[in-house]
Motif scaffolding. Structure first.
Motif, PDB file in Angstrom:
ATOM      1  N   LYS B 311     -11.798  48.315  79.460  1.00  0.00           N
ATOM      2  CA  LYS B 311     -10.272  48.838  79.985  1.00  0.00           C
ATOM      3  C   LYS B 311      -9.293  47.893  79.851  1.00  0.00           C
ATOM      4  CE  LYS B 311     -11.343  52.580  82.734  1.00  0.00           C
ATOM      5  NZ  LYS B 311     -12.727  52.550  82.569  1.00  0.00           N
ATOM      6  N   VAL B 312      -9.899  46.497  80.119  1.00  0.00           N
ATOM      7  CA  VAL B 312      -8.606  45.156  79.601  1.00  0.00           C
ATOM      8  C   VAL B 312      -8.832  44.840  78.449  1.00  0.00           C
ATOM      9  CG1 VAL B 312      -7.184  43.604  80.925  1.00  0.00           C
ATOM     10  CG2 VAL B 312      -8.443  45.047  82.404  1.00  0.00           C
ATOM     11  N   LEU B 313      -8.274  45.268  77.966  1.00  0.00           N
ATOM     12  CA  LEU B 313      -8.395  43.747  76.394  1.00  0.00           C
ATOM     13  C   LEU B 313      -7.755  43.340  76.417  1.00  0.00           C
ATOM     14  CD1 LEU B 313      -9.728  44.054  73.677  1.00  0.00           C
ATOM     15  CD2 LEU B 313      -7.920  45.124  72.508  1.00  0.00           C
ATOM     16  N   LYS B 314      -8.239  41.903  75.981  1.00  0.00           N
ATOM     17  CA  LYS B 314      -7.684  40.309  75.735  1.00  0.00           C
ATOM     18  C   LYS B 314      -8.654  39.990  74.961  1.00  0.00           C
ATOM     19  CE  LYS B 314      -7.555  39.971  80.474  1.00  0.00           C
ATOM     20  NZ  LYS B 314      -7.516  38.427  81.988  1.00  0.00           N
ATOM     21  N   VAL B 315      -7.362  39.579  73.949  1.00  0.00           N
ATOM     22  CA  VAL B 315      -7.619  38.719  72.444  1.00  0.00           C
ATOM     23  C   VAL B 315      -7.844  37.032  73.051  1.00  0.00           C
ATOM     24  CG1 VAL B 315      -7.132  38.429  70.549  1.00  0.00           C
ATOM     25  CG2 VAL B 315      -6.511  40.417  71.587  1.00  0.00           C
ATOM     26  N   PRO B 316      -8.822  37.000  72.777  1.00  0.00           N
ATOM     27  CA  PRO B 316      -9.335  34.886  72.362  1.00  0.00           C
ATOM     28  C   PRO B 316      -7.729  34.391  72.198  1.00  0.00           C
ATOM     29  CG  PRO B 316     -10.944  36.125  71.333  1.00  0.00           C
ATOM     30  CD  PRO B 316      -9.517  36.918  71.357  1.00  0.00           C
ATOM     31  N   GLU B 317      -7.961  33.637  73.334  1.00  0.00           N
ATOM     32  CA  GLU B 317      -6.830  32.041  72.018  1.00  0.00           C
ATOM     33  C   GLU B 317      -6.733  31.728  70.450  1.00  0.00           C
ATOM     34  OE1 GLU B 317      -6.333  29.973  75.922  1.00  0.00           O
ATOM     35  OE2 GLU B 317      -5.185  27.808  74.734  1.00  0.00           O
ATOM     36  N   GLY B 318      -5.877  32.111  69.779  1.00  0.00           N
ATOM     37  CA  GLY B 318      -6.185  31.415  69.138  1.00  0.00           C
ATOM     38  C   GLY B 318      -4.683  32.147  68.296  1.00  0.00           C
ATOM     39  N   HIS B 319      -4.593  31.609  67.010  1.00  0.00           N
ATOM     40  CA  HIS B 319      -3.574  32.523  66.334  1.00  0.00           C
ATOM     41  C   HIS B 319      -4.274  33.160  64.842  1.00  0.00           C
ATOM     42  CE1 HIS B 319      -2.938  28.927  63.681  1.00  0.00           C
ATOM     43  NE2 HIS B 319      -3.343  28.348  64.883  1.00  0.00           N
ATOM     44  N   THR B 320      -3.667  34.134  64.494  1.00  0.00           N
ATOM     45  CA  THR B 320      -4.074  34.689  63.053  1.00  0.00           C
ATOM     46  C   THR B 320      -2.163  35.063  62.488  1.00  0.00           C
ATOM     47  OG1 THR B 320      -5.206  35.887  61.845  1.00  0.00           O
ATOM     48  CG2 THR B 320      -4.890  36.512  63.629  1.00  0.00           C
ATOM     49  N   TYR B 321      -2.764  35.357  61.206  1.00  0.00           N
ATOM     50  CA  TYR B 321      -1.721  36.508  60.646  1.00  0.00           C
ATOM     51  C   TYR B 321      -2.538  36.806  58.973  1.00  0.00           C
ATOM     52  CZ  TYR B 321       2.498  36.243  57.074  1.00  0.00           C
ATOM     53  OH  TYR B 321       3.183  37.350  56.226  1.00  0.00           O
ATOM     54  N   ALA B 322      -1.782  38.531  59.468  1.00  0.00           N
ATOM     55  CA  ALA B 322      -2.538  39.287  59.016  1.00  0.00           C
ATOM     56  C   ALA B 322      -1.677  39.910  58.664  1.00  0.00           C
ATOM     57  CB  ALA B 322      -3.202  40.552  59.955  1.00  0.00           C
ATOM     58  N   TRP B 323      -2.013  39.877  56.835  1.00  0.00           N
ATOM     59  CA  TRP B 323      -0.041  40.560  56.102  1.00  0.00           C
ATOM     60  C   TRP B 323      -1.304  41.873  55.546  1.00  0.00           C
ATOM     61  CZ3 TRP B 323       1.240  36.469  51.405  1.00  0.00           C
ATOM     62  CH2 TRP B 323       0.050  36.974  51.569  1.00  0.00           C
ATOM     63  N   THR B 324      -0.075  42.717  55.359  1.00  0.00           N
ATOM     64  CA  THR B 324      -1.030  44.111  53.930  1.00  0.00           C
ATOM     65  C   THR B 324       0.042  44.340  53.557  1.00  0.00           C
ATOM     66  OG1 THR B 324       0.070  45.560  55.543  1.00  0.00           O
ATOM     67  CG2 THR B 324      -2.014  44.929  56.959  1.00  0.00           C
ATOM     68  N   GLU B 325      -0.130  44.683  52.615  1.00  0.00           N
ATOM     69  CA  GLU B 325       0.454  45.697  51.049  1.00  0.00           C
ATOM     70  C   GLU B 325       1.560  47.564  52.161  1.00  0.00           C
ATOM     71  OE1 GLU B 325       0.843  43.878  48.127  1.00  0.00           O
ATOM     72  OE2 GLU B 325       2.631  45.796  47.690  1.00  0.00           O
ATOM     73  N   ASN B 326       2.550  46.617  52.841  1.00  0.00           N
ATOM     74  CA  ASN B 326       3.231  48.539  52.814  1.00  0.00           C
ATOM     75  C   ASN B 326       3.721  48.749  51.638  1.00  0.00           C
ATOM     76  OD1 ASN B 326       2.225  48.025  55.509  1.00  0.00           O
ATOM     77  ND2 ASN B 326       4.673  49.281  55.762  1.00  0.00           N
ATOM     78  N   PRO B 327       3.963  49.877  52.140  1.00  0.00           N
ATOM     79  CA  PRO B 327       4.703  51.067  51.150  1.00  0.00           C
ATOM     80  C   PRO B 327       5.756  50.292  50.372  1.00  0.00           C
ATOM     81  CG  PRO B 327       4.103  52.237  52.588  1.00  0.00           C
ATOM     82  CD  PRO B 327       3.636  51.451  53.432  1.00  0.00           C
ATOM     83  N   LEU B 328       6.696  50.190  51.376  1.00  0.00           N
ATOM     84  CA  LEU B 328       7.945  48.712  51.227  1.00  0.00           C
ATOM     85  C   LEU B 328       7.309  47.307  50.907  1.00  0.00           C
ATOM     86  CD1 LEU B 328      10.473  50.224  53.658  1.00  0.00           C
ATOM     87  CD2 LEU B 328       9.671  50.872  51.515  1.00  0.00           C
ATOM     88  N   GLY B 329       6.220  46.501  50.466  1.00  0.00           N
ATOM     89  CA  GLY B 329       6.366  45.675  50.207  1.00  0.00           C
ATOM     90  C   GLY B 329       5.797  44.981  51.015  1.00  0.00           C
ATOM     91  N   ILE B 330       5.819  43.535  51.396  1.00  0.00           N
ATOM     92  CA  ILE B 330       4.288  42.865  52.407  1.00  0.00           C
ATOM     93  C   ILE B 330       5.016  42.426  53.749  1.00  0.00           C
ATOM     94  CG2 ILE B 330       3.265  40.768  53.079  1.00  0.00           C
ATOM     95  CD1 ILE B 330       3.593  40.136  49.764  1.00  0.00           C
ATOM     96  N   ASN B 331       3.952  43.264  54.510  1.00  0.00           N
ATOM     97  CA  ASN B 331       4.241  43.314  55.836  1.00  0.00           C
ATOM     98  C   ASN B 331       2.996  42.353  56.703  1.00  0.00           C
ATOM     99  OD1 ASN B 331       6.316  44.886  57.627  1.00  0.00           O
ATOM    100  ND2 ASN B 331       4.526  46.313  58.056  1.00  0.00           N
ATOM    101  N   GLY B 332       4.078  41.428  57.289  1.00  0.00           N
ATOM    102  CA  GLY B 332       3.258  40.159  57.677  1.00  0.00           C
ATOM    103  C   GLY B 332       3.196  40.259  59.533  1.00  0.00           C
ATOM    104  N   TYR B 333       2.169  39.530  60.598  1.00  0.00           N
ATOM    105  CA  TYR B 333       2.115  39.541  61.308  1.00  0.00           C
ATOM    106  C   TYR B 333       1.268  38.579  61.845  1.00  0.00           C
ATOM    107  CZ  TYR B 333       2.672  44.789  61.598  1.00  0.00           C
ATOM    108  OH  TYR B 333       3.428  46.010  61.631  1.00  0.00           O
ATOM    109  N   TYR B 334       2.432  37.785  62.686  1.00  0.00           N
ATOM    110  CA  TYR B 334       1.168  36.639  62.741  1.00  0.00           C
ATOM    111  C   TYR B 334       1.005  37.086  64.732  1.00  0.00           C
ATOM    112  CZ  TYR B 334       1.416  31.371  63.658  1.00  0.00           C
ATOM    113  OH  TYR B 334       0.628  30.452  64.452  1.00  0.00           O
ATOM    114  N   LEU B 335       0.184  36.872  64.546  1.00  0.00           N
ATOM    115  CA  LEU B 335      -0.334  36.751  66.216  1.00  0.00           C
ATOM    116  C   LEU B 335      -0.436  35.262  66.621  1.00  0.00           C
ATOM    117  CD1 LEU B 335      -0.969  38.662  68.515  1.00  0.00           C
ATOM    118  CD2 LEU B 335      -3.550  38.903  67.294  1.00  0.00           C
ATOM    119  N   VAL B 336      -0.140  35.307  68.111  1.00  0.00           N
ATOM    120  CA  VAL B 336      -0.235  34.422  68.688  1.00  0.00           C
ATOM    121  C   VAL B 336      -0.633  34.800  70.273  1.00  0.00           C
ATOM    122  CG1 VAL B 336       0.143  31.928  69.838  1.00  0.00           C
ATOM    123  CG2 VAL B 336       1.443  32.688  67.872  1.00  0.00           C
TER     124      VAL B 336
END
Lengths: 208, 387
Positions: B311-336
């Motif tokens: 019901k409540v989604l909690k993401v464990p402590e830490g960080h990651t960087y996910a990048w994808t090839e978007n239609p217009l270029g690289i999209n990056g998400y740095y999640l902390v």
């Protein structure tokens, strides 16, 4: 390509997110939708009503919905409210022609939201590769054998077999997302690996 | 009279003797409201006559604080916002968020969901590219192609709407999979739509690609060097049009791209025409990939398309960087994450932001008239720049 729009209505798929319909009877004014809405465009007012106690029983209270309104001038059409509603009180309707001259008229009160209900289509059938619906899965499950044997038996005899699967079920849903890739250290019989894990064998007492 | 024939370079009339006078450069503001910027991008050009001597993109007129809003939204609500910054590639934007969250959770996505996501991401890429294939000719004066492009978009949007219920903001990704199961017979309709677009794409191509005026306005105009691309972090079809052979779908496969033969379209010229050609060829590649996805999905075993979430989604402590090839270029998400149900920080690296910075390098030395052709060929979405 050209569509004669007002004369010829477009054929929209059943999932099309046009407007939100409300089944007032199903709403328990639990406020889940209003809280989960990303831009807080759902307004709910309710009051508690005490029902007369039936034949000496305890008096019951229930929530009465006074106001349910969605402000479609704020709504982002994400559908989270519909997704979180545990009582099936909200539905998408593909109806879209409700623009107004005054932005304030986009605030639909519960009568108007209820009026959209008749335009809600039945959901489309699922793909052949889909998992069967939860209701069908439950129905297809063989009936629990413990039920017949346990009912006439004494209370302590029944209590033991019930407790075991309960604890197992709780363990299974514990980590969010269930981490299927991690190898389970449970099956090794030595017990070396399960050292840090506390009290593996017995079911925890405080499990709800 | 004899004097003029002797020296043809001599200026007569107004402006005569300008060399002796101190001339001032003209500062010309393009935007923030300008029909050819399709959004509120402002360019401050310094002109020397007809030539641009300096160009400065001024961004931020459409800043909506998406990154800050992410910090007070749970992961499902973030998807609502994440698919809106680049409104032409909503599905691809959702994807980066959920991939980052799933990686943090160590969550494995059901195989049917992975393939469906890949298919939808490719359809989304085609939709995005078709938009620019229609709007770019419009900017250089050809009105007709956009009608063809929109007919194809409509064909694909029908299947996107059928599965997700939305035409732009699909809101179909969830952490752990997809929102809903595929409707019955949807794959057939996807295959049909892809087939239709493929057979009709030559109409659009023949209309504009060989057009003499179009080529005259785009060939050799606005050349972007690979060095500038590296310096400014330009990515996507714009970078590949200058010979930078980099595509995350091939070079760092996510989703099911590892199992697909991703053909990376590149050009060497780096001019406006090359960028347009890259886009056109990418549509063809994506149509092929979509077909392959459909074929693979037909052979998959029965299974779910999402995971049961708490019901409540909690993401464990830490960080990651996910990048994808978007239609217009690289999209990056740095999640902390600090273990809350909202991210502590979600940095968004959007393709358009970096891509338009290169205008500073490209525009000086060009004529004002070519500025529109160059700007249009940079394929940006202002929401993606300003976030």
């Amino acid at each position: 390509m050209t569509r004669q729009y007002p004369e010829v209505q477009p054929e929209l798929p059943a999932r099309s997110r046009g407007v939100i319909a409300l089944v007032e009877e199903n709403c328990t004014s639990c406020m889940l939708c209003a809280r989960e809405c990303p831009d807080w465009c759902i307004y709910i007012d309710s009051h508690k009503e005490t029902l007369p106690s039936p034949e000496g029983g305890r008096a019951r209270t229930r929530n009465v919905l006074d106001r349910f309104a969605i402000d479609f001038s704020l709504c982002m059409y994400c559908g989270i409210c519909i997704e979180v509603c545990p009582f099936d009180a909200l539905f998408w309707s593909p109806e879209f022609a409700y623009s107004e001259y005054d932005i304030r008229d986009l605030l639909h009160e519960k009568d108007r939201l209820g009026g959209w209900l008749e335009s809600v289509p039945p959901p489309p059938a699922h793909d052949e590769k889909a998992e069967p619906a939860k209701e069908l899965q439950v129905a297809a499950r063989p009936p629990r054998p413990a039920r017949d044997a346990g009912a006439p038996a004494a209370a302590p005899a029944r209590e033991r077999p019930v407790r075991e699967p309960r604890a197992a079920a709780v363990r299974a849903i514990k980590p969010p997302g269930s981490l299927p890739k991690r190898p389970d250290p449970d099956p090794d019989p030595e017990g070396n690996g399960s050292g840090p894990r506390p009290t593996r064998g017995e079911p925890p007492e405080n499990v709800t | 009279m004899a004097n003029v024939t002797e020296n043809r370079e001599q200026v007569v009339g107004i402006g005569a003797g300008a060399k002796e006078l101190a001339t001032e450069d003209m500062v010309l503001n393009i935007g923030p409201q300008h029909p050819s910027t399709h959004g509120v991008l402002r360019l401050r050009l310094t002109l020397d006559g007809e030539r641009i001597s300096q160009a400065e993109p001024i961004v931020g007129y459409m800043h909506r604080g998406a990154e800050k809003l992410f910090e007070v939204r749970d992961y499902r609500q973030i998807i609502v916002l994440a698919n809106r910054h680049d409104w032409l590639s909503a599905f691809a934007n959702e994807l980066g968020v959920v991939l980052a969250v799933e990686r943090m959770l160590g969550m494995e996505v059901p195989i049917r969901a992975v393939w469906t996501r890949t298919l939808l991401a490719e359809l989304n890429r085609i939709l995005n590219h078709l938009m620019f294939l229609g709007s770019y000719p419009l900017e250089v004066g050809a009105i007709t192609p956009i009608f063809y492009a929109f007919r194809e978009r409509e064909t694909l949007q029908a299947v996107m709407e059928e599965i997700s219920g939305g035409r732009m903001h699909y809101m179909f990704n969830r952490v752990g999979g997809l929102k809903e199961e595929l409707p019955q017979g949807w794959l057939d309709r996807v295959a049909d739509a892809v087939h239709q677009v493929r057979t009709r794409l030559p109409n659009l191509e023949n209309l504009i690609h060989g057009n003499e005026i179009f080529r005259a306005r785009t060939r050799g105009v606005g050349i972007l060097t690979p060095e500038a691309i590296m310096q400014y972090g330009v990515s996507g079809p714009i970078a590949r049009a200058s010979g930078v052979d980099f595509d995350l779908r091939r070079d760092e496969p996510y989703l099911a791209y590892g199992e697909l033969p991703v053909k990376v379209v590149t050009r060497q010229e780096g001019d406006c025409l090359a960028r347009f050609e890259c886009l056109l060829d990418q549509v063809k590649v994506s149509l092929d990939l979509a077909d392959l996805c459909v074929d693979r999905m037909r052979g998959l075993p029965q299974g779910p398309v999402n995971q049961r979430l708490p019901k409540v989604l909690k993401v464990p402590e830490g960080h990651t960087y996910a990048w994808t090839e978007n239609p217009l270029g690289i999209n990056g998400y740095y999640l902390v994450s600090r273990g809350e149900k909202t991210p502590w920080r979600l940095k968004l690296r959007s393709a358009s932001y970096n891509n338009i910075q290169a205008l500073k390098e490209m525009l000086p030395g060009q004529l004002v008239a070519d500025m529109i052709a160059i700007l249009g060929s940079m394929f940006f979405v202002v929401g993606d720049i300003d976030k």
